[in-house]
Design a protein around this motif. Structure first.
Motif, PDB file in Angstrom:
ATOM      1  N   ARG A 165      56.504 133.924 112.904  1.00  0.00           N
ATOM      2  CA  ARG A 165      55.177 133.730 113.501  1.00  0.00           C
ATOM      3  C   ARG A 165      54.276 132.861 112.633  1.00  0.00           C
ATOM      4  O   ARG A 165      54.510 132.707 111.435  1.00  0.00           O
TER       5      ARG A 165
ATOM      6  N   GLU B   3      43.460 137.309 108.503  1.00  0.00           N
ATOM      7  CA  GLU B   3      44.459 137.655 107.484  1.00  0.00           C
ATOM      8  C   GLU B   3      44.030 138.921 106.758  1.00  0.00           C
ATOM      9  O   GLU B   3      42.856 139.089 106.411  1.00  0.00           O
ATOM     10  N   HIS B   4      44.986 139.816 106.539  1.00  0.00           N
ATOM     11  CA  HIS B   4      44.736 141.111 105.883  1.00  0.00           C
ATOM     12  C   HIS B   4      43.731 141.947 106.665  1.00  0.00           C
ATOM     13  O   HIS B   4      43.028 142.786 106.096  1.00  0.00           O
TER      14      HIS B   4
ATOM     15  N   ASP C 271      44.894 143.303 109.720  1.00  0.00           N
ATOM     16  CA  ASP C 271      45.645 144.210 110.617  1.00  0.00           C
ATOM     17  C   ASP C 271      45.642 145.654 110.110  1.00  0.00           C
ATOM     18  O   ASP C 271      45.336 146.579 110.860  1.00  0.00           O
TER      19      ASP C 271
ATOM     20  N   GLY D 164      50.786 145.683 107.782  1.00  0.00           N
ATOM     21  CA  GLY D 164      50.166 145.981 109.070  1.00  0.00           C
ATOM     22  C   GLY D 164      51.148 145.673 110.199  1.00  0.00           C
ATOM     23  O   GLY D 164      52.350 145.514 109.963  1.00  0.00           O
TER      24      GLY D 164
ATOM     25  N   ASP E 264      52.946 140.989 112.199  1.00  0.00           N
ATOM     26  CA  ASP E 264      54.160 140.167 112.234  1.00  0.00           C
ATOM     27  C   ASP E 264      55.136 140.652 113.296  1.00  0.00           C
ATOM     28  O   ASP E 264      55.667 139.863 114.088  1.00  0.00           O
TER      29      ASP E 264
ATOM     30  N   TYR F 122      50.466 143.149  97.201  1.00  0.00           N
ATOM     31  CA  TYR F 122      50.028 143.356  98.593  1.00  0.00           C
ATOM     32  C   TYR F 122      49.541 144.802  98.793  1.00  0.00           C
ATOM     33  O   TYR F 122      48.464 145.028  99.347  1.00  0.00           O
TER      34      TYR F 122
ATOM     35  N   GLY G  39      50.569 136.779 104.154  1.00  0.00           N
ATOM     36  CA  GLY G  39      50.181 137.701 103.087  1.00  0.00           C
ATOM     37  C   GLY G  39      49.664 137.022 101.837  1.00  0.00           C
ATOM     38  O   GLY G  39      48.867 137.570 101.105  1.00  0.00           O
TER      39      GLY G  39
HETATM   40  C1  GLA Z   1      51.898 140.115 105.857  1.00  0.00           C
HETATM   41  C2  GLA Z   1      51.951 141.483 106.515  1.00  0.00           C
HETATM   42  C3  GLA Z   1      51.016 141.549 107.724  1.00  0.00           C
HETATM   43  C4  GLA Z   1      49.620 141.077 107.366  1.00  0.00           C
HETATM   44  C5  GLA Z   1      49.675 139.761 106.610  1.00  0.00           C
HETATM   45  C6  GLA Z   1      48.313 139.342 106.105  1.00  0.00           C
HETATM   46  O1  GLA Z   1      52.410 139.145 106.698  1.00  0.00           O
HETATM   47  O2  GLA Z   1      53.263 141.794 106.928  1.00  0.00           O
HETATM   48  O3  GLA Z   1      50.998 142.853 108.251  1.00  0.00           O
HETATM   49  O4  GLA Z   1      48.922 142.052 106.651  1.00  0.00           O
HETATM   50  O5  GLA Z   1      50.555 139.802 105.514  1.00  0.00           O
HETATM   51  O6  GLA Z   1      47.461 139.080 107.163  1.00  0.00           O
END
Ligand code: GLA
Length: 385
Positions: free
Chosen positions: A27, A33-34, A36, A168, A171, A221, A336
Protein backbone atom coordinates in the motif's frame (compact mmCIF):
# COMPACT_ATOMS: atom_id res chain seq x y z
CA UNK A 1 4.13 -10.63 -10.18
CA UNK A 2 4.47 -13.46 -12.64
CA UNK A 3 1.88 -16.04 -11.73
CA UNK A 4 3.48 -18.61 -14.07
CA UNK A 5 6.69 -18.37 -12.13
CA UNK A 6 4.86 -19.12 -8.88
CA UNK A 7 3.01 -21.99 -10.58
CA UNK A 8 6.17 -23.62 -11.86
CA UNK A 9 8.00 -23.30 -8.52
CA UNK A 10 5.03 -24.74 -6.69
CA UNK A 11 4.84 -27.68 -9.09
CA UNK A 12 8.56 -28.28 -8.72
CA UNK A 13 8.43 -28.33 -4.92
CA UNK A 14 5.22 -30.26 -4.51
CA UNK A 15 5.42 -33.14 -6.98
CA UNK A 16 3.83 -31.47 -9.94
CA UNK A 17 0.61 -30.70 -8.10
CA UNK A 18 -1.52 -27.61 -8.62
CA UNK A 19 -3.32 -25.36 -6.13
CA UNK A 20 -5.23 -22.08 -6.13
CA UNK A 21 -3.39 -18.83 -6.64
CA UNK A 22 -4.03 -15.70 -4.56
CA UNK A 23 -2.68 -12.16 -4.56
CA UNK A 24 -2.60 -9.28 -2.07
CA UNK A 25 -1.01 -5.88 -2.53
CA UNK A 26 1.23 -3.54 -0.58
CA UNK A 27 0.00 0.00 0.00
CA UNK A 28 0.80 3.67 -0.16
CA UNK A 29 -0.63 6.24 2.22
CA UNK A 30 -1.37 9.75 1.00
CA UNK A 31 -1.55 11.17 4.52
CA UNK A 32 -2.39 10.13 8.09
CA UNK A 33 0.73 8.59 9.61
CA UNK A 34 0.85 7.03 13.09
CA UNK A 35 -2.79 7.93 13.49
CA UNK A 36 -4.26 4.44 13.08
CA UNK A 37 -3.34 3.13 16.55
CA UNK A 38 -4.53 6.46 17.93
CA UNK A 39 -8.07 6.01 16.61
CA UNK A 40 -7.55 8.67 13.92
CA UNK A 41 -7.90 8.73 10.14
CA UNK A 42 -5.68 7.27 7.44
CA UNK A 43 -5.84 7.68 3.67
CA UNK A 44 -4.19 4.68 1.99
CA UNK A 45 -4.57 2.91 -1.32
CA UNK A 46 -3.40 -0.51 -2.51
CA UNK A 47 -0.59 -0.65 -5.07
CA UNK A 48 0.03 -2.95 -8.01
CA UNK A 49 3.02 -4.57 -6.31
CA UNK A 50 2.09 -7.40 -3.98
CA UNK A 51 2.42 -10.97 -2.86
CA UNK A 52 1.31 -13.98 -4.87
CA UNK A 53 0.85 -17.41 -3.27
CA UNK A 54 -0.18 -20.76 -4.63
CA UNK A 55 -1.89 -22.78 -1.91
CA UNK A 56 -3.17 -26.35 -1.80
CA UNK A 57 -4.64 -28.16 1.21
CA UNK A 58 -2.59 -31.30 1.93
CA UNK A 59 -4.92 -33.18 4.27
CA UNK A 60 -2.53 -33.03 7.26
CA UNK A 61 -1.98 -30.56 10.16
CA UNK A 62 1.28 -29.34 8.66
CA UNK A 63 2.01 -26.24 6.60
CA UNK A 64 4.78 -26.81 4.08
CA UNK A 65 5.94 -23.44 2.82
CA UNK A 66 8.47 -22.32 0.23
CA UNK A 67 9.55 -18.69 -0.11
CA UNK A 68 10.55 -18.29 -3.74
CA UNK A 69 12.32 -14.96 -3.19
CA UNK A 70 14.37 -16.13 -0.22
CA UNK A 71 14.78 -19.70 -1.50
CA UNK A 72 13.82 -20.87 1.96
CA UNK A 73 11.68 -23.86 2.91
CA UNK A 74 10.14 -24.89 6.21
CA UNK A 75 7.45 -27.15 7.61
CA UNK A 76 5.50 -26.34 10.74
CA UNK A 77 2.60 -27.85 12.57
CA UNK A 78 -0.62 -25.87 13.04
CA UNK A 79 -0.99 -27.18 16.58
CA UNK A 80 2.54 -26.59 17.76
CA UNK A 81 2.38 -23.22 19.52
CA UNK A 82 6.04 -22.44 19.00
CA UNK A 83 5.69 -22.04 15.27
CA UNK A 84 8.56 -21.47 12.84
CA UNK A 85 11.50 -19.19 13.60
CA UNK A 86 11.90 -17.17 10.41
CA UNK A 87 9.63 -14.14 10.27
CA UNK A 88 8.46 -14.80 6.69
CA UNK A 89 7.02 -18.10 7.89
CA UNK A 90 5.75 -16.73 11.20
CA UNK A 91 3.40 -14.43 9.29
CA UNK A 92 1.79 -17.45 7.65
CA UNK A 93 1.70 -19.42 10.89
CA UNK A 94 0.20 -16.46 12.80
CA UNK A 95 -2.49 -15.87 10.20
CA UNK A 96 -3.45 -19.57 10.20
CA UNK A 97 -3.66 -19.63 14.00
CA UNK A 98 -5.66 -16.39 14.17
CA UNK A 99 -8.08 -17.66 11.52
CA UNK A 100 -8.55 -20.76 13.70
CA UNK A 101 -9.52 -18.46 16.58
CA UNK A 102 -12.32 -17.13 14.37
CA UNK A 103 -13.69 -20.64 14.03
CA UNK A 104 -12.23 -21.47 10.62
CA UNK A 105 -11.27 -25.15 10.44
CA UNK A 106 -7.85 -24.53 9.03
CA UNK A 107 -6.03 -27.62 7.78
CA UNK A 108 -2.47 -28.09 6.63
CA UNK A 109 -1.46 -26.87 3.20
CA UNK A 110 1.40 -26.63 0.75
CA UNK A 111 2.38 -23.22 -0.50
CA UNK A 112 4.95 -21.38 -2.59
CA UNK A 113 4.93 -17.59 -2.54
CA UNK A 114 6.75 -14.61 -3.99
CA UNK A 115 6.36 -10.85 -4.00
CA UNK A 116 7.48 -7.65 -5.66
CA UNK A 117 6.86 -5.19 -2.82
CA UNK A 118 10.34 -3.95 -1.94
CA UNK A 119 11.20 -5.12 1.57
CA UNK A 120 11.72 -2.47 4.23
CA UNK A 121 10.47 0.30 1.95
CA UNK A 122 7.45 1.20 4.08
CA UNK A 123 5.08 -0.25 1.47
CA UNK A 124 3.82 -3.03 3.75
CA UNK A 125 5.24 -6.18 2.28
CA UNK A 126 4.33 -7.96 5.51
CA UNK A 127 0.67 -6.88 5.34
CA UNK A 128 0.61 -8.13 1.74
CA UNK A 129 1.83 -11.53 2.92
CA UNK A 130 -0.61 -11.70 5.83
CA UNK A 131 -3.60 -10.61 3.77
CA UNK A 132 -2.75 -13.05 1.01
CA UNK A 133 -2.84 -15.98 3.42
CA UNK A 134 -5.88 -14.71 5.33
CA UNK A 135 -7.71 -14.51 2.01
CA UNK A 136 -6.49 -17.93 0.83
CA UNK A 137 -7.40 -19.63 4.12
CA UNK A 138 -10.82 -17.98 4.13
CA UNK A 139 -11.43 -19.24 0.60
CA UNK A 140 -10.03 -22.76 1.03
CA UNK A 141 -11.15 -23.56 4.58
CA UNK A 142 -13.57 -20.85 5.70
CA UNK A 143 -16.27 -20.79 2.96
CA UNK A 144 -15.39 -17.08 2.65
CA UNK A 145 -17.33 -16.38 5.83
CA UNK A 146 -14.72 -14.17 7.48
CA UNK A 147 -15.35 -10.51 6.60
CA UNK A 148 -12.72 -8.34 4.97
CA UNK A 149 -12.30 -6.25 8.11
CA UNK A 150 -11.83 -9.38 10.22
CA UNK A 151 -9.19 -10.63 7.79
CA UNK A 152 -7.39 -7.31 8.22
CA UNK A 153 -7.60 -7.74 12.01
CA UNK A 154 -6.15 -11.25 11.69
CA UNK A 155 -3.11 -9.73 9.97
CA UNK A 156 -2.79 -7.06 12.64
CA UNK A 157 -3.07 -9.61 15.47
CA UNK A 158 -0.38 -11.66 13.74
CA UNK A 159 2.00 -8.68 13.92
CA UNK A 160 1.18 -8.12 17.60
CA UNK A 161 1.28 -11.69 18.84
CA UNK A 162 3.78 -13.45 16.57
CA UNK A 163 6.14 -10.64 15.54
CA UNK A 164 5.93 -8.27 18.53
CA UNK A 165 5.05 -5.20 16.47
CA UNK A 166 2.11 -3.28 17.96
CA UNK A 167 0.99 -1.83 14.64
CA UNK A 168 -2.33 -0.23 13.76
CA UNK A 169 -4.82 -1.52 11.19
CA UNK A 170 -3.96 0.65 8.17
CA UNK A 171 -1.70 -1.68 6.19
CA UNK A 172 -3.79 -4.81 6.44
CA UNK A 173 -6.98 -2.81 5.91
CA UNK A 174 -5.61 -1.30 2.70
CA UNK A 175 -4.28 -4.58 1.38
CA UNK A 176 -7.61 -6.35 1.82
CA UNK A 177 -9.97 -3.53 0.76
CA UNK A 178 -7.99 -1.89 -2.05
CA UNK A 179 -9.60 -1.04 -5.38
CA UNK A 180 -7.87 0.04 -8.56
CA UNK A 181 -7.90 3.82 -8.93
CA UNK A 182 -9.35 4.43 -5.45
CA UNK A 183 -7.88 5.70 -2.23
CA UNK A 184 -9.70 4.98 1.00
CA UNK A 185 -10.29 7.17 3.99
CA UNK A 186 -10.62 5.00 7.06
CA UNK A 187 -11.79 6.17 10.44
CA UNK A 188 -9.74 3.85 12.63
CA UNK A 189 -11.99 4.36 15.66
CA UNK A 190 -15.30 3.36 14.06
CA UNK A 191 -13.96 1.23 11.22
CA UNK A 192 -16.05 3.22 8.72
CA UNK A 193 -14.43 4.02 5.42
CA UNK A 194 -15.06 5.68 2.08
CA UNK A 195 -13.48 5.25 -1.33
CA UNK A 196 -12.06 8.37 -2.99
CA UNK A 197 -11.33 8.15 -6.73
CA UNK A 198 -7.69 9.02 -7.34
CA UNK A 199 -7.20 10.48 -10.81
CA UNK A 200 -5.53 13.83 -10.25
CA UNK A 201 -5.39 15.98 -13.36
CA UNK A 202 -1.89 17.19 -14.09
CA UNK A 203 -0.29 15.50 -11.09
CA UNK A 204 1.05 12.10 -10.17
CA UNK A 205 2.38 10.26 -7.17
CA UNK A 206 5.85 8.79 -7.07
CA UNK A 207 7.81 7.08 -4.32
CA UNK A 208 11.52 7.61 -3.88
CA UNK A 209 12.98 4.69 -1.97
CA UNK A 210 16.02 5.73 0.06
CA UNK A 211 16.81 2.00 0.41
CA UNK A 212 17.57 2.64 4.05
CA UNK A 213 15.91 -0.53 5.31
CA UNK A 214 13.28 0.15 7.85
CA UNK A 215 12.65 -2.75 10.15
CA UNK A 216 9.68 -1.84 12.30
CA UNK A 217 9.74 -4.92 14.51
CA UNK A 218 12.51 -4.08 16.93
CA UNK A 219 12.47 -0.42 15.90
CA UNK A 220 11.28 2.33 18.22
CA UNK A 221 7.84 2.03 16.61
CA UNK A 222 6.38 0.47 19.75
CA UNK A 223 7.87 3.32 21.83
CA UNK A 224 5.97 5.86 19.77
CA UNK A 225 2.77 4.03 20.47
CA UNK A 226 3.64 3.85 24.16
CA UNK A 227 4.19 7.64 24.29
CA UNK A 228 0.65 8.18 23.00
CA UNK A 229 -0.77 5.72 25.49
CA UNK A 230 1.07 7.43 28.34
CA UNK A 231 -0.57 10.74 27.49
CA UNK A 232 -4.03 9.14 27.26
CA UNK A 233 -3.51 7.48 30.65
CA UNK A 234 -2.42 10.79 32.21
CA UNK A 235 -5.51 12.52 30.77
CA UNK A 236 -7.86 9.84 32.09
CA UNK A 237 -6.25 10.10 35.50
CA UNK A 238 -6.42 13.87 35.66
CA UNK A 239 -9.86 14.39 34.15
CA UNK A 240 -11.58 11.16 35.21
CA UNK A 241 -12.34 10.44 31.55
CA UNK A 242 -12.40 7.09 29.77
CA UNK A 243 -10.55 8.05 26.61
CA UNK A 244 -9.35 4.98 24.73
CA UNK A 245 -7.00 6.75 22.37
CA UNK A 246 -5.83 10.28 21.56
CA UNK A 247 -8.85 10.53 19.25
CA UNK A 248 -10.99 10.89 22.37
CA UNK A 249 -8.80 13.66 23.81
CA UNK A 250 -8.51 17.40 23.17
CA UNK A 251 -5.56 19.73 22.65
CA UNK A 252 -6.46 21.42 25.94
CA UNK A 253 -6.34 18.14 27.83
CA UNK A 254 -2.91 17.40 26.42
CA UNK A 255 -1.78 20.85 27.49
CA UNK A 256 -3.30 20.13 30.92
CA UNK A 257 -1.14 17.04 31.55
CA UNK A 258 2.12 18.67 30.51
CA UNK A 259 3.41 18.39 34.04
CA UNK A 260 2.49 14.69 34.31
CA UNK A 261 4.18 13.38 31.16
CA UNK A 262 7.59 13.68 29.60
CA UNK A 263 8.17 16.51 27.17
CA UNK A 264 8.80 13.90 24.44
CA UNK A 265 5.45 12.17 25.02
CA UNK A 266 3.59 15.50 24.88
CA UNK A 267 5.32 16.49 21.65
CA UNK A 268 4.40 13.17 20.07
CA UNK A 269 0.79 13.42 21.19
CA UNK A 270 0.53 16.90 19.69
CA UNK A 271 1.84 15.60 16.38
CA UNK A 272 -0.89 12.95 16.32
CA UNK A 273 -3.60 15.53 17.01
CA UNK A 274 -2.36 17.68 14.14
CA UNK A 275 -2.06 14.71 11.80
CA UNK A 276 -5.68 13.73 12.42
CA UNK A 277 -6.80 17.20 11.33
CA UNK A 278 -4.51 17.14 8.30
CA UNK A 279 -6.18 14.02 6.89
CA UNK A 280 -9.55 15.74 7.03
CA UNK A 281 -8.13 18.90 5.48
CA UNK A 282 -6.64 16.85 2.64
CA UNK A 283 -9.95 15.11 1.93
CA UNK A 284 -11.70 18.45 1.77
CA UNK A 285 -9.03 19.90 -0.51
CA UNK A 286 -9.21 16.86 -2.80
CA UNK A 287 -12.93 17.30 -3.22
CA UNK A 288 -12.24 20.80 -4.49
CA UNK A 289 -9.34 19.70 -6.68
CA UNK A 290 -7.03 21.84 -4.56
CA UNK A 291 -3.77 19.91 -4.89
CA UNK A 292 -1.67 22.79 -3.56
CA UNK A 293 -3.27 22.39 -0.14
CA UNK A 294 -2.86 18.60 -0.32
CA UNK A 295 0.84 19.11 -1.00
CA UNK A 296 1.28 21.68 1.73
CA UNK A 297 -0.24 19.29 4.26
CA UNK A 298 2.16 16.56 3.11
CA UNK A 299 5.11 18.85 3.85
CA UNK A 300 3.63 19.66 7.26
CA UNK A 301 3.35 15.94 7.97
CA UNK A 302 6.97 15.42 7.00
CA UNK A 303 8.13 18.16 9.35
CA UNK A 304 6.07 16.72 12.18
CA UNK A 305 7.26 13.17 11.57
CA UNK A 306 10.84 14.34 11.41
CA UNK A 307 11.04 16.91 14.22
CA UNK A 308 8.25 15.98 16.63
CA UNK A 309 7.56 12.29 16.14
CA UNK A 310 11.20 11.59 15.29
CA UNK A 311 10.71 8.73 12.86
CA UNK A 312 12.72 10.16 9.97
CA UNK A 313 16.37 9.67 9.07
CA UNK A 314 18.96 11.82 7.35
CA UNK A 315 18.37 10.31 3.91
CA UNK A 316 14.61 10.87 4.04
CA UNK A 317 15.03 14.47 5.17
CA UNK A 318 17.47 14.94 2.31
CA UNK A 319 14.96 13.60 -0.23
CA UNK A 320 12.30 15.87 1.23
CA UNK A 321 14.60 18.87 0.79
CA UNK A 322 15.33 17.88 -2.81
CA UNK A 323 11.59 17.74 -3.48
CA UNK A 324 11.16 21.19 -1.98
CA UNK A 325 14.05 22.59 -4.01
CA UNK A 326 12.53 21.21 -7.22
CA UNK A 327 9.16 22.82 -6.47
CA UNK A 328 7.38 19.47 -5.94
CA UNK A 329 3.83 20.08 -4.69
CA UNK A 330 3.98 17.71 -1.70
CA UNK A 331 6.51 15.32 -0.21
CA UNK A 332 6.87 13.37 3.00
CA UNK A 333 8.04 10.18 4.67
CA UNK A 334 5.57 7.38 4.05
CA UNK A 335 4.63 4.59 6.45
CA UNK A 336 6.16 3.85 9.82
CA UNK A 337 9.41 5.68 9.10
CA UNK A 338 13.00 4.96 10.18
CA UNK A 339 13.88 4.50 6.50
CA UNK A 340 11.99 3.47 3.39
CA UNK A 341 10.38 5.91 0.94
CA UNK A 342 9.16 9.42 0.54
CA UNK A 343 5.85 9.84 -1.25
CA UNK A 344 5.73 12.80 -3.63
CA UNK A 345 2.87 14.60 -5.31
CA UNK A 346 4.43 15.98 -8.47
CA UNK A 347 3.12 18.03 -11.36
CA UNK A 348 3.33 16.06 -14.63
CA UNK A 349 5.52 18.68 -16.19
CA UNK A 350 7.98 18.59 -13.30
CA UNK A 351 8.14 14.81 -13.06
CA UNK A 352 11.24 14.07 -15.14
CA UNK A 353 13.19 16.92 -13.67
CA UNK A 354 12.33 15.86 -10.14
CA UNK A 355 13.13 12.15 -10.44
CA UNK A 356 16.38 12.84 -12.29
CA UNK A 357 17.46 15.43 -9.74
CA UNK A 358 16.53 13.19 -6.81
CA UNK A 359 18.55 10.29 -8.21
CA UNK A 360 21.54 12.46 -9.09
CA UNK A 361 21.76 14.40 -5.85
CA UNK A 362 21.11 11.38 -3.66
CA UNK A 363 23.74 9.32 -5.44
CA UNK A 364 26.25 12.11 -5.18
CA UNK A 365 25.70 12.41 -1.44
CA UNK A 366 25.21 8.79 -0.40
CA UNK A 367 27.02 6.89 -3.13
CA UNK A 368 24.01 4.81 -4.16
CA UNK A 369 20.94 5.40 -6.29
CA UNK A 370 17.53 5.70 -4.69
CA UNK A 371 14.81 3.69 -6.44
CA UNK A 372 12.00 5.52 -8.21
CA UNK A 373 8.63 3.78 -7.90
CA UNK A 374 5.71 5.33 -9.83
CA UNK A 375 2.47 4.78 -7.91
CA UNK A 376 -0.37 2.91 -9.57
CA UNK A 377 -3.36 2.31 -7.31
CA UNK A 378 -4.36 -1.34 -7.70
CA UNK A 379 -6.80 -3.95 -6.40
CA UNK A 380 -6.95 -5.56 -2.96
CA UNK A 381 -6.74 -9.26 -2.03
CA UNK A 382 -8.16 -11.62 -4.62
CA UNK A 383 -8.01 -15.07 -6.13
CA UNK A 384 -6.11 -15.09 -9.41
CA UNK A 385 -6.67 -18.66 -10.52
C1 GLA B 1 3.27 1.00 9.91
C2 GLA B 1 2.17 0.31 10.70
C3 GLA B 1 0.82 1.01 10.49
C4 GLA B 1 0.93 2.50 10.74
C5 GLA B 1 2.13 3.08 10.01
C6 GLA B 1 2.35 4.54 10.35
O1 GLA B 1 3.06 0.87 8.55
O2 GLA B 1 2.05 -1.04 10.32
O3 GLA B 1 -0.16 0.42 11.32
O4 GLA B 1 0.98 2.79 12.11
O5 GLA B 1 3.32 2.38 10.26
O6 GLA B 1 1.29 5.31 9.92
Amino acid sequence: MDINDVRSRFAKHFNGSKGQVYASPGRINLIGEHTDYNGGFVFPGAVEQGMVAEVKPNGTRTIRAYSIDLKDYDEFDLDDEKGPKASHFRYIFGVAREMMKLGVEVGGFDTAFAGDVPLGAGMSSSAALESCFAFAINDLFGHNKVSKMDMAKVGQATEHIYLGLNCGIMDQFASVHGKAGQLMRLDCRSGEFEYFPWAPKGYRLVLVNSCVKHELAGSPYNDRRKSCENVVAAINKKYGTKAETLRDCTWEQIEGVKGDCSEVDIRRANFVMGEKDRVLAVCEALEKGDYETVGQKMYETHNGLSKDYEVSCEELDFLNDVAKDCGVTGSRIMGGGFGGCTINLVKDKLYDKFVNTAVERFEKKYGKKPVIIPVVIGDGSRRLA
